[in-house]
Design a protein around this motif. Structure first.
Motif, short mmCIF file in Angstrom:
data_model
loop_
_atom_site.label_atom_id
_atom_site.label_comp_id
_atom_site.label_asym_id
_atom_site.label_seq_id
_atom_site.Cartn_x
_atom_site.Cartn_y
_atom_site.Cartn_z
N PRO A 1 0.89 -1.25 0.05
CA PRO A 1 -0.11 0.00 -0.13
C PRO A 1 0.89 1.31 0.05
O PRO A 1 0.33 2.32 -0.55
N ASP A 2 1.88 1.29 0.43
CA ASP A 2 2.96 2.14 0.51
C ASP A 2 3.83 2.40 -0.72
O ASP A 2 4.68 3.15 -0.62
N GLY A 3 3.79 1.55 -1.75
CA GLY A 3 4.57 1.46 -2.91
C GLY A 3 5.77 0.73 -2.80
O GLY A 3 6.83 1.03 -3.80
N TRP A 4 6.27 0.04 -1.63
CA TRP A 4 7.66 -0.47 -1.56
C TRP A 4 7.50 -1.91 -2.63
O TRP A 4 6.35 -2.50 -2.54
N PRO A 5 8.84 -1.99 -3.15
CA PRO A 5 8.93 -3.26 -3.91
C PRO A 5 8.67 -4.66 -3.33
O PRO A 5 8.98 -4.61 -1.91
N ALA A 6 8.26 -5.60 -3.92
CA ALA A 6 8.21 -6.85 -3.33
C ALA A 6 9.47 -7.55 -3.13
O ALA A 6 10.74 -6.95 -3.45
N LYS A 7 9.62 -8.31 -1.81
CA LYS A 7 11.11 -8.61 -1.69
C LYS A 7 11.27 -9.77 -2.67
O LYS A 7 12.64 -10.05 -2.69
N ASN A 8 10.45 -10.48 -3.24
CA ASN A 8 10.87 -11.58 -4.14
C ASN A 8 10.00 -11.23 -5.61
O ASN A 8 8.97 -10.47 -5.30
N GLY A 9 10.49 -11.52 -6.48
CA GLY A 9 9.97 -11.20 -7.76
C GLY A 9 10.04 -12.38 -8.90
O GLY A 9 10.32 -13.54 -8.57
N LYS A 10 9.49 -12.17 -10.24
CA LYS A 10 9.91 -13.00 -11.18
C LYS A 10 11.23 -13.36 -11.15
O LYS A 10 12.01 -12.42 -11.20
N THR A 11 11.65 -14.76 -11.82
CA THR A 11 13.14 -14.87 -11.91
C THR A 11 13.72 -14.63 -13.01
O THR A 11 14.88 -15.01 -13.27
N GLY A 12 13.04 -14.26 -14.35
CA GLY A 12 13.36 -13.94 -15.54
C GLY A 12 14.58 -13.08 -15.75
O GLY A 12 15.63 -13.44 -16.49
N ALA A 13 14.66 -12.05 -15.00
CA ALA A 13 15.76 -11.18 -15.17
C ALA A 13 17.10 -11.80 -14.63
O ALA A 13 18.13 -11.66 -15.12
N ALA A 14 16.83 -12.45 -13.25
CA ALA A 14 18.04 -13.35 -12.79
C ALA A 14 18.40 -14.30 -13.77
O ALA A 14 19.87 -14.43 -13.87
N ARG A 15 17.65 -15.22 -14.47
CA ARG A 15 17.86 -16.18 -15.04
C ARG A 15 18.66 -15.67 -16.45
O ARG A 15 19.72 -16.14 -16.84
N VAL A 16 18.16 -14.40 -17.01
CA VAL A 16 19.09 -13.90 -18.22
C VAL A 16 20.38 -13.57 -17.94
O VAL A 16 21.26 -13.88 -18.57
N ALA A 17 20.26 -12.83 -16.62
CA ALA A 17 21.80 -12.30 -16.26
C ALA A 17 22.65 -13.48 -16.19
O ALA A 17 23.98 -13.33 -16.49
N LEU A 18 22.28 -14.53 -15.15
CA LEU A 18 23.11 -15.42 -15.03
C LEU A 18 23.54 -16.33 -16.19
O LEU A 18 24.58 -16.78 -16.23
N GLU A 19 22.72 -16.46 -17.09
CA GLU A 19 22.90 -17.36 -18.39
C GLU A 19 23.92 -16.46 -19.23
O GLU A 19 24.95 -17.18 -19.69
N THR A 20 23.84 -15.09 -19.28
CA THR A 20 24.67 -14.49 -20.22
C THR A 20 25.85 -13.69 -19.90
O THR A 20 26.54 -13.48 -20.46
N GLY A 21 25.78 -13.67 -18.17
CA GLY A 21 26.84 -13.05 -17.47
C GLY A 21 26.88 -11.42 -17.75
O GLY A 21 27.63 -10.72 -17.39
N ALA A 22 25.84 -10.93 -18.17
CA ALA A 22 25.46 -9.62 -18.28
C ALA A 22 25.33 -9.17 -16.97
O ALA A 22 24.73 -9.56 -16.00
N PRO A 23 25.66 -7.77 -16.68
CA PRO A 23 25.62 -7.28 -15.21
C PRO A 23 23.83 -6.64 -15.18
O PRO A 23 23.28 -6.55 -16.18
N VAL A 24 23.31 -6.68 -13.96
CA VAL A 24 22.32 -6.47 -13.76
C VAL A 24 22.26 -4.90 -12.94
O VAL A 24 22.83 -4.82 -11.96
N ILE A 25 21.66 -3.84 -13.48
CA ILE A 25 21.77 -2.59 -13.08
C ILE A 25 20.33 -2.53 -12.34
O ILE A 25 19.26 -2.34 -13.07
N PRO A 26 20.27 -2.09 -11.06
CA PRO A 26 19.04 -2.10 -10.33
C PRO A 26 18.72 -0.59 -10.41
O PRO A 26 19.42 0.28 -10.50
N VAL A 27 17.47 -0.22 -10.49
CA VAL A 27 16.76 1.16 -10.71
C VAL A 27 15.42 1.23 -9.91
O VAL A 27 14.61 0.44 -10.03
N ALA A 28 15.35 2.25 -9.42
CA ALA A 28 14.30 2.93 -8.60
C ALA A 28 13.59 3.94 -9.16
O ALA A 28 14.39 4.91 -9.75
#
Length: 257
Positions: A159-186
């Motif tokens: 209700p206050d707009g905070w992100p979920a502690k867990n999300g869908k794993t697609g971004a992590a899967r793509v990053a781990l398979e490709t070795g690409a960096p994950v840049i967090p953005v708020a």
């Protein structure tokens, strides 16, 4: 107004600078253009003019998005305005973002031309071809593209707009398979510009939209491991924690425990 140079031909606003109308116009003129495609380019130019008169941007950490090479940009999700504002932030950082989006958009008049032109990736949810979206996302990142993802898979349920502690794993899967960096953005403020469920933006007063990008999420200890459910969930939790930390900095308050 002094502006910080990013490269010889590209600049971003000073850290923490709140852009007025002229600053928004100048920011838009600095956007990355190569590789947009004609219809995606047209849509960006039209939507940016609307954003320039209805909002004011404050950006931080734009230099954390690499200027070239495959990258996954992971953001929190508050509003239907997020894809447009996140696109602007990525463009202002020198990258043209590609999105995973529901396949039905490729059947919509005009929108389908934008999606094809922008080389976005259709997701056939629940269909046998759904795995193709993941394959195409991996291929895009390996080809040096910037893949923009909302790991929550929908708007924040808090209700206050905070992100979920867990999300869908697609971004992590793509990053781990490709070795690409994950840049967090708020991002913060899009929910005031276009609240969930609203059809039209709130244009007065002009809304303040804030973005902050962090350093790449440290997944180094997970990259050589088998992509089990536990590994993907751990990587996703780290990504969401990084996004939440950035949002706490924007809001000047701590999320609930």
């Amino acid at each position: 107004m002094a502006l910080r140079t990013r490269t010889r031909d590209h600049w971003t606003p000073l850290e923490g600078e709140l852009l007025g109308f002229r600053g928004m116009q100048r920011y838009g003129r600095s956007f990355a253009r190569s590789g947009r495609g004609a219809w995606y380019h047209f849509a960006i130019e039209v939507v940016w003019q609307l954003l320039a008169v209805t909002s004011r941007f404050r950006v931080r950490g734009a230099r954390n998005i690499p200027e070239s090479g495959g990258v996954v940009v992971a953001s929190n999700h508050l509003s239907n305005a997020d894809p447009t504002t996140l696109t602007a932030f990525c463009l202002g950082s020198g990258r043209v973002p590609r999105y995973l989006a529901k396949a039905s958009l490729w059947n919509a008049p005009v929108i389908k031309a934008v999606m094809r032109s922008g080389k976005h990736i259709p997701v056939h949810r629940g269909a046998p071809t759904a795995a193709g979206a993941y394959r195409d996302a991996v291929a895009a990142v390996r080809a040096g593209e910037c893949l923009a993802v909302f790991p929550e898979g929908g708007f924040s349920a808090d209700p206050d707009g905070w992100p979920a502690k867990n999300g869908k794993t697609g971004a992590a899967r793509v990053a781990l398979e490709t070795g690409a960096p994950v840049i967090p953005v708020a991002n913060w403020g899009t929910h005031e510009l276009l609240p969930a469920g609203a059809w039209f933006p709130r244009v007065l007063p002009r809304r303040k939209i804030e973005f902050a990008a962090g350093e790449p999420v440290d997944l180094s200890d997970l990259r050589e491991r088998e992509l089990t459910r536990d590994v993907l969930q751990e990587a996703t939790a780290r990504i969401m924690a990084a996004v939440t930390e950035l949002l706490a900095g924007i809001r000047g308050e701590r999320p609930p425990a």
